[in-house]
Scaffold this motif. Structure first.
Motif, PDB file in Angstrom:
ATOM      1  N   LEU A 201     -24.977  59.807   9.762  1.00  0.00           N
ATOM      2  CA  LEU A 201     -25.284  60.990   8.820  1.00  0.00           C
ATOM      3  C   LEU A 201     -25.073  62.549   8.745  1.00  0.00           C
ATOM      4  CD1 LEU A 201     -28.966  59.772   6.926  1.00  0.00           C
ATOM      5  CD2 LEU A 201     -26.234  59.644   5.693  1.00  0.00           C
ATOM      6  N   ALA A 202     -25.026  62.152  10.450  1.00  0.00           N
ATOM      7  CA  ALA A 202     -24.703  63.422  11.532  1.00  0.00           C
ATOM      8  C   ALA A 202     -23.741  63.649  11.479  1.00  0.00           C
ATOM      9  CB  ALA A 202     -25.166  62.675  12.680  1.00  0.00           C
ATOM     10  N   ARG A 203     -22.839  62.401  11.336  1.00  0.00           N
ATOM     11  CA  ARG A 203     -21.467  62.686  10.835  1.00  0.00           C
ATOM     12  C   ARG A 203     -20.809  63.673  10.049  1.00  0.00           C
ATOM     13  NH1 ARG A 203     -17.299  65.342  13.527  1.00  0.00           N
ATOM     14  NH2 ARG A 203     -15.175  64.032  12.798  1.00  0.00           N
ATOM     15  N   LEU A 204     -21.841  63.188   8.640  1.00  0.00           N
ATOM     16  CA  LEU A 204     -21.342  63.215   7.255  1.00  0.00           C
ATOM     17  C   LEU A 204     -21.682  64.782   7.159  1.00  0.00           C
ATOM     18  CD1 LEU A 204     -22.330  59.797   5.713  1.00  0.00           C
ATOM     19  CD2 LEU A 204     -20.292  60.968   5.451  1.00  0.00           C
ATOM     20  N   ARG A 205     -22.635  65.464   7.569  1.00  0.00           N
ATOM     21  CA  ARG A 205     -23.648  66.723   7.532  1.00  0.00           C
ATOM     22  C   ARG A 205     -22.401  67.946   8.440  1.00  0.00           C
ATOM     23  NH1 ARG A 205     -28.336  64.421   9.095  1.00  0.00           N
ATOM     24  NH2 ARG A 205     -30.073  64.217   7.451  1.00  0.00           N
ATOM     25  N   GLN A 206     -21.342  66.959   9.121  1.00  0.00           N
ATOM     26  CA  GLN A 206     -21.207  67.799   9.867  1.00  0.00           C
ATOM     27  C   GLN A 206     -19.787  68.328   8.824  1.00  0.00           C
ATOM     28  OE1 GLN A 206     -20.014  66.119  13.782  1.00  0.00           O
ATOM     29  NE2 GLN A 206     -21.604  66.994  14.984  1.00  0.00           N
ATOM     30  N   LEU A 207     -19.017  66.896   8.463  1.00  0.00           N
ATOM     31  CA  LEU A 207     -17.700  67.391   7.602  1.00  0.00           C
ATOM     32  C   LEU A 207     -18.125  67.994   6.485  1.00  0.00           C
ATOM     33  CD1 LEU A 207     -16.934  63.216   8.220  1.00  0.00           C
ATOM     34  CD2 LEU A 207     -15.560  65.239   8.854  1.00  0.00           C
ATOM     35  N   ASP A 208     -19.743  67.688   5.741  1.00  0.00           N
ATOM     36  CA  ASP A 208     -19.439  68.623   4.425  1.00  0.00           C
ATOM     37  C   ASP A 208     -19.603  70.291   4.687  1.00  0.00           C
ATOM     38  OD1 ASP A 208     -20.548  68.388   1.707  1.00  0.00           O
ATOM     39  OD2 ASP A 208     -22.042  69.352   2.627  1.00  0.00           O
ATOM     40  N   ASP A 209     -20.116  70.228   5.803  1.00  0.00           N
ATOM     41  CA  ASP A 209     -20.085  71.827   6.566  1.00  0.00           C
ATOM     42  C   ASP A 209     -18.409  71.977   6.223  1.00  0.00           C
ATOM     43  OD1 ASP A 209     -22.884  71.778   5.875  1.00  0.00           O
ATOM     44  OD2 ASP A 209     -22.982  71.908   8.042  1.00  0.00           O
ATOM     45  N   LEU A 210     -17.766  71.578   7.102  1.00  0.00           N
ATOM     46  CA  LEU A 210     -16.733  71.985   7.868  1.00  0.00           C
ATOM     47  C   LEU A 210     -15.865  71.582   6.949  1.00  0.00           C
ATOM     48  CD1 LEU A 210     -14.909  72.038   9.631  1.00  0.00           C
ATOM     49  CD2 LEU A 210     -14.280  70.080  10.015  1.00  0.00           C
ATOM     50  N   PHE A 211     -16.191  71.004   6.127  1.00  0.00           N
ATOM     51  CA  PHE A 211     -14.807  71.306   4.765  1.00  0.00           C
ATOM     52  C   PHE A 211     -15.482  72.352   3.149  1.00  0.00           C
ATOM     53  CE2 PHE A 211     -13.167  67.940   6.243  1.00  0.00           C
ATOM     54  CZ  PHE A 211     -11.475  67.833   6.179  1.00  0.00           C
ATOM     55  N   ALA A 212     -16.743  72.270   3.396  1.00  0.00           N
ATOM     56  CA  ALA A 212     -17.511  73.448   2.160  1.00  0.00           C
ATOM     57  C   ALA A 212     -17.066  72.669   0.914  1.00  0.00           C
ATOM     58  CB  ALA A 212     -16.569  74.640   2.722  1.00  0.00           C
ATOM     59  N   ARG A 214     -15.009  70.563  -0.353  1.00  0.00           N
ATOM     60  CA  ARG A 214     -13.295  70.174  -0.859  1.00  0.00           C
ATOM     61  C   ARG A 214     -13.635  69.075  -0.537  1.00  0.00           C
ATOM     62  NH1 ARG A 214     -10.200  74.244   2.577  1.00  0.00           N
ATOM     63  NH2 ARG A 214     -11.494  73.388   4.261  1.00  0.00           N
ATOM     64  N   VAL A 215     -13.972  67.488   0.355  1.00  0.00           N
ATOM     65  CA  VAL A 215     -14.396  66.827   0.363  1.00  0.00           C
ATOM     66  C   VAL A 215     -15.607  65.867  -0.355  1.00  0.00           C
ATOM     67  CG1 VAL A 215     -14.279  64.612   2.143  1.00  0.00           C
ATOM     68  CG2 VAL A 215     -12.275  66.981   1.849  1.00  0.00           C
ATOM     69  N   HIS A 216     -15.645  64.940  -0.768  1.00  0.00           N
ATOM     70  CA  HIS A 216     -16.913  64.713  -1.008  1.00  0.00           C
ATOM     71  C   HIS A 216     -17.096  63.104   0.126  1.00  0.00           C
ATOM     72  CE1 HIS A 216     -16.263  65.487  -5.213  1.00  0.00           C
ATOM     73  NE2 HIS A 216     -15.044  64.980  -5.281  1.00  0.00           N
ATOM     74  N   THR A 217     -18.283  63.231   1.096  1.00  0.00           N
ATOM     75  CA  THR A 217     -18.726  62.336   1.804  1.00  0.00           C
ATOM     76  C   THR A 217     -20.011  61.585   1.376  1.00  0.00           C
ATOM     77  OG1 THR A 217     -20.053  63.708   2.106  1.00  0.00           O
ATOM     78  CG2 THR A 217     -18.336  64.811   2.953  1.00  0.00           C
ATOM     79  N   ARG A 218     -19.648  59.772   1.704  1.00  0.00           N
ATOM     80  CA  ARG A 218     -20.183  59.247   0.957  1.00  0.00           C
ATOM     81  C   ARG A 218     -21.088  58.011   2.466  1.00  0.00           C
ATOM     82  NH1 ARG A 218     -19.326  55.539  -4.421  1.00  0.00           N
ATOM     83  NH2 ARG A 218     -21.381  55.458  -4.183  1.00  0.00           N
ATOM     84  N   TYR A 219     -22.543  57.779   2.375  1.00  0.00           N
ATOM     85  CA  TYR A 219     -22.921  56.987   3.239  1.00  0.00           C
ATOM     86  C   TYR A 219     -22.183  55.618   3.061  1.00  0.00           C
ATOM     87  CZ  TYR A 219     -25.635  54.095   6.177  1.00  0.00           C
ATOM     88  OH  TYR A 219     -26.297  52.692   6.826  1.00  0.00           O
ATOM     89  N   SER A 220     -22.127  54.621   4.225  1.00  0.00           N
ATOM     90  CA  SER A 220     -20.712  53.599   3.822  1.00  0.00           C
ATOM     91  C   SER A 220     -21.254  52.650   3.894  1.00  0.00           C
ATOM     92  CB  SER A 220     -19.730  53.635   4.738  1.00  0.00           C
ATOM     93  OG  SER A 220     -18.658  52.526   4.586  1.00  0.00           O
ATOM     94  N   SER A 221     -22.245  52.289   2.532  1.00  0.00           N
ATOM     95  CA  SER A 221     -23.034  50.799   2.287  1.00  0.00           C
ATOM     96  C   SER A 221     -21.700  50.074   1.810  1.00  0.00           C
ATOM     97  CB  SER A 221     -23.928  51.243   1.133  1.00  0.00           C
ATOM     98  OG  SER A 221     -23.654  51.888  -0.156  1.00  0.00           O
ATOM     99  N   LEU A 222     -22.180  48.727   0.933  1.00  0.00           N
ATOM    100  CA  LEU A 222     -20.879  47.837   0.681  1.00  0.00           C
ATOM    101  C   LEU A 222     -21.156  48.495  -0.550  1.00  0.00           C
ATOM    102  CD1 LEU A 222     -22.966  44.631   1.773  1.00  0.00           C
ATOM    103  CD2 LEU A 222     -20.334  45.431   2.836  1.00  0.00           C
ATOM    104  N   GLN A 223     -21.518  48.790  -1.027  1.00  0.00           N
ATOM    105  CA  GLN A 223     -21.807  49.225  -3.067  1.00  0.00           C
ATOM    106  C   GLN A 223     -20.563  50.331  -3.083  1.00  0.00           C
ATOM    107  OE1 GLN A 223     -25.017  49.689  -5.699  1.00  0.00           O
ATOM    108  NE2 GLN A 223     -23.328  50.591  -6.690  1.00  0.00           N
TER     109      GLN A 223
END
Length: 372
Positions: A201-212, A214-223
């Protein structure tokens, strides 16, 4: 120390372990450098450039592998190379041993001290010698995927960026590390619809901030994994467990849920791949099709752009390479981060992930170096 750099012999591998600029640094440190003739042609460096840098240009790799104290390469040694290695030598290169039992056995039997670029760490816990090639491979993955999506190449016939009035293609990236980040940058630059899956989740937050946004982030559950893979035109495999075989995230069964003509680019193929249906391919024959899905699994992707990648690699490897040449095994004793790169030493496996993957007893690097 006599430091040797043979010409790479893997299929369409044009990079070189030492550039002329790197040779000058080794020579300035008082080392003799031997370079195989034509080793640098792939980056536009001829024998004269190496001679001018202070290297001795030799006719065959056999001379280097048999007579040099330290061997600097790019890719893992091939069978014709590892059979010439011997006890007391230092091998400094990418190894990727976990999915490669034959190479591992060859290095164990040789008695060589093998230091793998991909497991050397730094004070932040990052992999600084792997990072530049991960950056290149991440960016190339989108280029390769875009070409593979063309109808003439077996793909769906999708332009990743779309055009006004037509939706862009969708890119799903499995893993938000260095490869995933750089793949996302390229895909966003082309105008694609991009989603990154990761379990941090920490990395997903970083990526969300970085791409502002422009990129969607999701936690990698099986679904989430199934939903994003099934809806993608291009899936990039960008997962990494340092030194270990990559986890198989996408099963053979899941291919039936993917779009016909969708493309998989498995950047994790050096570590065995993160798709169950992946097997290594070459630049000569880069893709194959299973269940209507195109697989691109070239194991040395950065070799396609050797001028960029060889210089980037040398920038990263030079510091530790000089330390090994200057101090030999003492450099491994003194520097815990370089010591993390030690995978094999005089017949013993010293990397836990490699040992667990291949069923070898693992010896601590501290214990085997103390014996030396």
């Amino acid at each position: 120390m006599r430091v040797g750099c043979p010409r790479e012999i893997k299929n369409h591998e044009y990079r070189v372990g030492l550039t002329p600029a790197a040779v000058r640094e080794y020579v300035a440190h008082g080392h003799d450098v031997w370079v195989e003739t034509k080793a640098g042609l792939g980056i536009g460096a001829d024998d004269a450039a190496y001679a001018a840098a202070g290297a001795k240009v030799v006719a065959t790799a056999k001379d280097i592998l048999e007579k040099c104290d330290m061997i600097v390469k790019v890719k893992e040694p091939q069978p014709s190379e590892w059979c010439l290695l011997k006890d007391g030598q230092i091998l400094y290169t990418y190894l990727h041993l976990a999915p490669d039992p034959e190479q591992t056995k060859g290095l164990i039997e040789s008695g060589v001290t093998a230091v793998a670029y991909e497991t050397v760490t730094d004070e932040r816990g990052s992999l600084p010698l792997l990072a530049p090639m991960s950056e290149v491979a991440g960016r190339l993955s989108i280029q390769a995927g875009a070409v593979s999506l063309q109808k003439a190449n077996g793909g769906r016939g999708i332009l990743l960026g779309g055009v006004p009035g037509v939706a862009p293609g969708k890119v799903t990236i499995l893993g938000g590390g260095v490869v995933g980040l750089h793949a996302a940058r390229m895909a966003v630059g082309l105008g694609a619809d991009v989603v990154i899956l990761d379990r941090s989740l920490a990395r997903l937050r970083q990526l969300d901030d970085l791409f502002a946004g422009r990129v969607h982030t999701r936690y990698s559950s099986l679904q989430a994994l199934e939903e994003e893979v099934f809806s993608a035109d291009l899936v990039i495999g960008a997962v990494l467990i340092p030194g270990a075989a990559a986890p198989k995230l996408v099963t053979r069964e899941m291919l039936s849920g993917m779009k016909k003509g969708a493309v998989i680019v498995d950047v994790a193929i050096d570590q065995g791949g993160c798709f169950e249906t992946s097997h290594a391919t070459t630049h000569s024959d880069p893709t194959y099709e299973i269940d209507g899905v195109i697989h691109y699994c070239v194991a040395n992707m950065p070799g396609a752009v050797p001028v960029t990648s060889a210089h980037a690699l040398n920038n990263a490897t030079l510091h530790h390479g000089l330390a090994l040449a200057d101090r030999g095994l003492g450099a491994l004793v003194e520097d815990k981060h370089l010591r993390n790169g030690l995978n094999v030493h005089r017949g013993r496996i010293t990397n836990k992930a490699v040992g667990e993957a291949l069923g070898y007893q693992v010896h601590s690097s501290e214990s085997v170096l103390a014996v030396a």
